[in-house]
Design a protein around this motif. Structure first.
Motif, PDB file in Angstrom:
ATOM      1  N   VAL A 130       0.841  -1.198   0.000  1.00 20.84           N
ATOM      2  CA  VAL A 130       0.000   0.000   0.000  1.00 20.84           C
ATOM      3  C   VAL A 130       0.875   1.247   0.000  1.00 20.84           C
ATOM      4  N   ALA A 131       0.334   2.339  -0.547  1.00 19.13           N
ATOM      5  CA  ALA A 131       1.117   3.565  -0.736  1.00 19.13           C
ATOM      6  C   ALA A 131       1.730   4.076   0.557  1.00 19.13           C
ATOM      7  N   ARG A 132       0.984   3.992   1.656  1.00 22.12           N
ATOM      8  CA  ARG A 132       1.470   4.527   2.930  1.00 22.12           C
ATOM      9  C   ARG A 132       2.739   3.838   3.404  1.00 22.12           C
ATOM     10  N   LEU A 133       2.889   2.561   3.058  1.00 16.28           N
ATOM     11  CA  LEU A 133       4.030   1.780   3.519  1.00 16.28           C
ATOM     12  C   LEU A 133       5.053   1.522   2.421  1.00 16.28           C
ATOM     13  N   PHE A 134       4.785   1.995   1.216  1.00 15.48           N
ATOM     14  CA  PHE A 134       5.703   1.708   0.114  1.00 15.48           C
ATOM     15  C   PHE A 134       7.120   2.236   0.353  1.00 15.48           C
ATOM     16  N   PRO A 135       7.307   3.392   1.039  1.00 13.11           N
ATOM     17  CA  PRO A 135       8.684   3.838   1.311  1.00 13.11           C
ATOM     18  C   PRO A 135       9.521   2.853   2.109  1.00 13.11           C
ATOM     19  N   THR A 136       8.877   1.900   2.808  1.00 18.36           N
ATOM     20  CA  THR A 136       9.655   0.910   3.551  1.00 18.36           C
ATOM     21  C   THR A 136      10.449  -0.001   2.617  1.00 18.36           C
ATOM     22  N   MET A 137      10.182   0.063   1.324  1.00 17.21           N
ATOM     23  CA  MET A 137      10.968  -0.711   0.359  1.00 17.21           C
ATOM     24  C   MET A 137      12.458  -0.386   0.485  1.00 17.21           C
ATOM     25  N   VAL A 138      12.762   0.848   0.859  1.00 16.05           N
ATOM     26  CA  VAL A 138      14.165   1.266   0.970  1.00 16.05           C
ATOM     27  C   VAL A 138      14.883   0.496   2.079  1.00 16.05           C
ATOM     28  N   ILE A 139      14.122  -0.029   3.036  1.00 16.32           N
ATOM     29  CA  ILE A 139      14.726  -0.789   4.134  1.00 16.32           C
ATOM     30  C   ILE A 139      15.457  -2.022   3.618  1.00 16.32           C
ATOM     31  N   LEU A 140      15.144  -2.468   2.402  1.00 15.25           N
ATOM     32  CA  LEU A 140      15.859  -3.609   1.821  1.00 15.25           C
ATOM     33  C   LEU A 140      17.369  -3.387   1.814  1.00 15.25           C
ATOM     34  N   ILE A 141      17.784  -2.128   1.720  1.00 15.96           N
ATOM     35  CA  ILE A 141      19.221  -1.806   1.662  1.00 15.96           C
ATOM     36  C   ILE A 141      19.908  -2.022   3.002  1.00 15.96           C
ATOM     37  N   ALA A 142      19.189  -1.784   4.099  1.00 13.63           N
ATOM     38  CA  ALA A 142      19.815  -1.689   5.415  1.00 13.63           C
ATOM     39  C   ALA A 142      20.458  -2.986   5.933  1.00 13.63           C
ATOM     40  N   PRO A 143      19.768  -4.137   5.904  1.00 14.55           N
ATOM     41  CA  PRO A 143      20.377  -5.330   6.523  1.00 14.55           C
ATOM     42  C   PRO A 143      21.755  -5.702   5.974  1.00 14.55           C
ATOM     43  N   PRO A 144      21.955  -5.807   4.643  1.00 14.00           N
ATOM     44  CA  PRO A 144      23.303  -6.176   4.183  1.00 14.00           C
ATOM     45  C   PRO A 144      24.342  -5.087   4.441  1.00 14.00           C
ATOM     46  N   ALA A 145      23.933  -3.798   4.367  1.00 11.61           N
ATOM     47  CA  ALA A 145      24.891  -2.716   4.615  1.00 11.61           C
ATOM     48  C   ALA A 145      25.358  -2.719   6.065  1.00 11.61           C
ATOM     49  N   VAL A 146      24.405  -2.857   6.995  1.00 17.17           N
ATOM     50  CA  VAL A 146      24.772  -2.889   8.413  1.00 17.17           C
ATOM     51  C   VAL A 146      25.521  -4.176   8.743  1.00 17.17           C
ATOM     52  N   ALA A 147      25.101  -5.281   8.133  1.00 22.51           N
ATOM     53  CA  ALA A 147      25.796  -6.550   8.372  1.00 22.51           C
ATOM     54  C   ALA A 147      27.253  -6.464   7.934  1.00 22.51           C
ATOM     55  N   PHE A 148      27.511  -5.762   6.817  1.00 21.42           N
ATOM     56  CA  PHE A 148      28.894  -5.554   6.382  1.00 21.42           C
ATOM     57  C   PHE A 148      29.685  -4.810   7.458  1.00 21.42           C
ATOM     58  N   LEU A 149      29.114  -3.747   8.000  1.00 18.95           N
ATOM     59  CA  LEU A 149      29.800  -2.963   9.031  1.00 18.95           C
ATOM     60  C   LEU A 149      30.068  -3.803  10.276  1.00 18.95           C
ATOM     61  N   ALA A 150      29.059  -4.612  10.651  1.00 24.12           N
ATOM     62  CA  ALA A 150      29.232  -5.463  11.829  1.00 24.12           C
ATOM     63  C   ALA A 150      30.306  -6.522  11.600  1.00 24.12           C
ATOM     64  N   TYR A 151      30.273  -7.130  10.436  1.00 23.94           N
ATOM     65  CA  TYR A 151      31.208  -8.216  10.126  1.00 23.94           C
ATOM     66  C   TYR A 151      32.654  -7.721  10.105  1.00 23.94           C
ATOM     67  N   VAL A 152      32.909  -6.614   9.414  1.00 17.10           N
ATOM     68  CA  VAL A 152      34.289  -6.117   9.353  1.00 17.10           C
ATOM     69  C   VAL A 152      34.725  -5.562  10.699  1.00 17.10           C
ATOM     70  N   SER A 153      33.775  -5.136  11.534  1.00 15.39           N
ATOM     71  CA  SER A 153      34.127  -4.689  12.874  1.00 15.39           C
ATOM     72  C   SER A 153      34.620  -5.862  13.712  1.00 15.39           C
ATOM     73  N   MET A 154      34.049  -7.047  13.471  1.00 14.45           N
ATOM     74  CA  MET A 154      34.436  -8.223  14.252  1.00 14.45           C
ATOM     75  C   MET A 154      35.711  -8.872  13.744  1.00 14.45           C
ATOM     76  N   ILE A 155      35.932  -8.869  12.415  1.00 18.30           N
ATOM     77  CA  ILE A 155      37.115  -9.552  11.889  1.00 18.30           C
ATOM     78  C   ILE A 155      38.233  -8.578  11.534  1.00 18.30           C
ATOM     79  N   GLY A 156      37.904  -7.297  11.440  1.00 15.81           N
ATOM     80  CA  GLY A 156      38.925  -6.276  11.210  1.00 15.81           C
ATOM     81  C   GLY A 156      39.501  -6.224   9.813  1.00 15.81           C
ATOM     82  N   ALA A 157      38.825  -6.833   8.849  1.00 11.19           N
ATOM     83  CA  ALA A 157      39.337  -6.837   7.473  1.00 11.19           C
ATOM     84  C   ALA A 157      38.193  -7.101   6.503  1.00 11.19           C
ATOM     85  N   VAL A 158      38.479  -6.921   5.229  1.00 13.16           N
ATOM     86  CA  VAL A 158      37.509  -7.207   4.181  1.00 13.16           C
ATOM     87  C   VAL A 158      37.847  -8.549   3.540  1.00 13.16           C
TER      88      VAL A 158
END
Length: 332
Positions: free
Chosen positions: A209-237
């Protein structure tokens, strides 16, 4: 007797004449997430442009003040209208926004860490406990006796998973390695499960529905934050880190295609869903550049940061306008 019960008022639905405070939504904490994400994105971009460090400090103060105001209003609502909070908790979409409260605490702790490490650690610990409790509570709500419709499922359901993978971003830096891996593991598992469900919903069922359609952008967040968390734990790419970051870029490309539809939609608080994912993508790009020496990723980080600044400015203006017009905090 049965007739008397059937005519009794709903214990969790307030009468129409209740105050604006009664309809103050938990989704307001998405505003805090966006502002805190903007703070961290400015800080992440400081190595490329030194003046961004000063801008980050200023935005942090503003974000903390906004967080305090929103928290006070929602606490007042909880004390004055607990039935309305219960109604939000039992709402199939709004329940996913409750972890935005603890996510905001985790982001605040990460933002103030360069200024006061001891205070940041205490705030982080409170956020971690709250995030763990809310994650279990929300997932329990999902798998309880209630039945959900396909239309109830939106990318907003990723928020608890995002909250879990935010934990290691600071947690690994301050020595809580095993706790960081615990929350990271839970976040990744729930993200993969929910991603499958959300993609099935988007492909095979009616559009969001239109009211919730902007939540589509949330698709970006999990892998981006997971990348930050992962490299924070292992210290490398490594290879897995690259998969996470590039997954975020792929979802960003999918979201870009939706922009023509997004700009035609009426404003709602759900529009703040645009801000934090962009912040996470900018920070992740800057972080990759720092670890790998990639000038290209630094450029991506700058471009996304500029876009984020424009989005934040527009959201602030439109939110104030909506408040003045009485478009927010009213019965739905």
């Amino acid at each position: 007797m049965s007739e008397h019960i059937s005519n009794a008022p709903d214990p969790i639905t307030p009468p129409a004449e209740t105050s604006r405070l009664a309809h103050f939504p938990v989704t307001f904490f998405a505003v805090v997430m966006g502002l805190m994400g903007f703070t961290l994105a400015l800080h992440a971009g400081a190595p490329a442009m030194v003046w961004l460090a000063h801008a980050s400090s200023l935005v942090l103060l503003i974000s903390a003040a906004v967080m305090a105001v929103i928290a006070c209003f929602y606490l007042a609502k909880a004390l004055r209208y607990p039935a309305m909070v219960a109604e939000e908790w039992h709402h199939p979409v709004k329940i996913a926004f409750f972890p935005t409260i603890t996510v905001s605490l985790l982001l605040l702790a990460t933002a103030i860490f360069p200024y006061n490490a001891a205070l940041a650690e205490w705030i982080w610990l409170v956020g971690v406990v709250g995030q763990g409790v809310l994650t279990i509570a929300v997932v329990t709500g999902w798998i309880s006796h209630r039945s959900f419709q396909v239309g109830h499922l939106t990318p907003a359901w990723f928020i608890p998973a995002v909250g879990n993978v935010i934990v290691p971003v600071l947690g690994a830096r301050i020595g809580y390695i095993e706790i960081s891996w615990l929350f990271f593991s839970g976040g990744i598992i729930f993200w993969i499960v929910l991603l499958t469900l959300v993609m099935n919903r988007l492909i095979f069922h009616d559009p969001i529905v239109a009211r919730l359609f902007p939540t589509m952008v949330i698709l970006i967040a999990p892998p981006a934050v997971a990348f930050l968390a992962y490299v924070s734990m292992i210290g490398a790419v490594d290879g897995f880190a690259r998969i996470l970051l590039n997954a975020a870029y792929i979802f960003a490309a999918l979201v870009v295609v939706q922009v023509p539809k997004l700009v035609k939609l009426p404003f709602a608080l759900s529009w703040w869903a645009l801000s934090f994912p962009l912040a996470a993508l900018s920070i992740a790009s800057f972080r990759f550049s720092q670890l790998d020496g990639s000038r290209g990723h630094q450029t991506i980080g700058i471009v996304v940061l500029i876009l984020l600044a424009l989005v934040i400015a527009g959201l602030i203006w439109r939110t104030f306008l909506a408040i003045l017009r009485g478009e927010i905090c009213r019965p739905e």
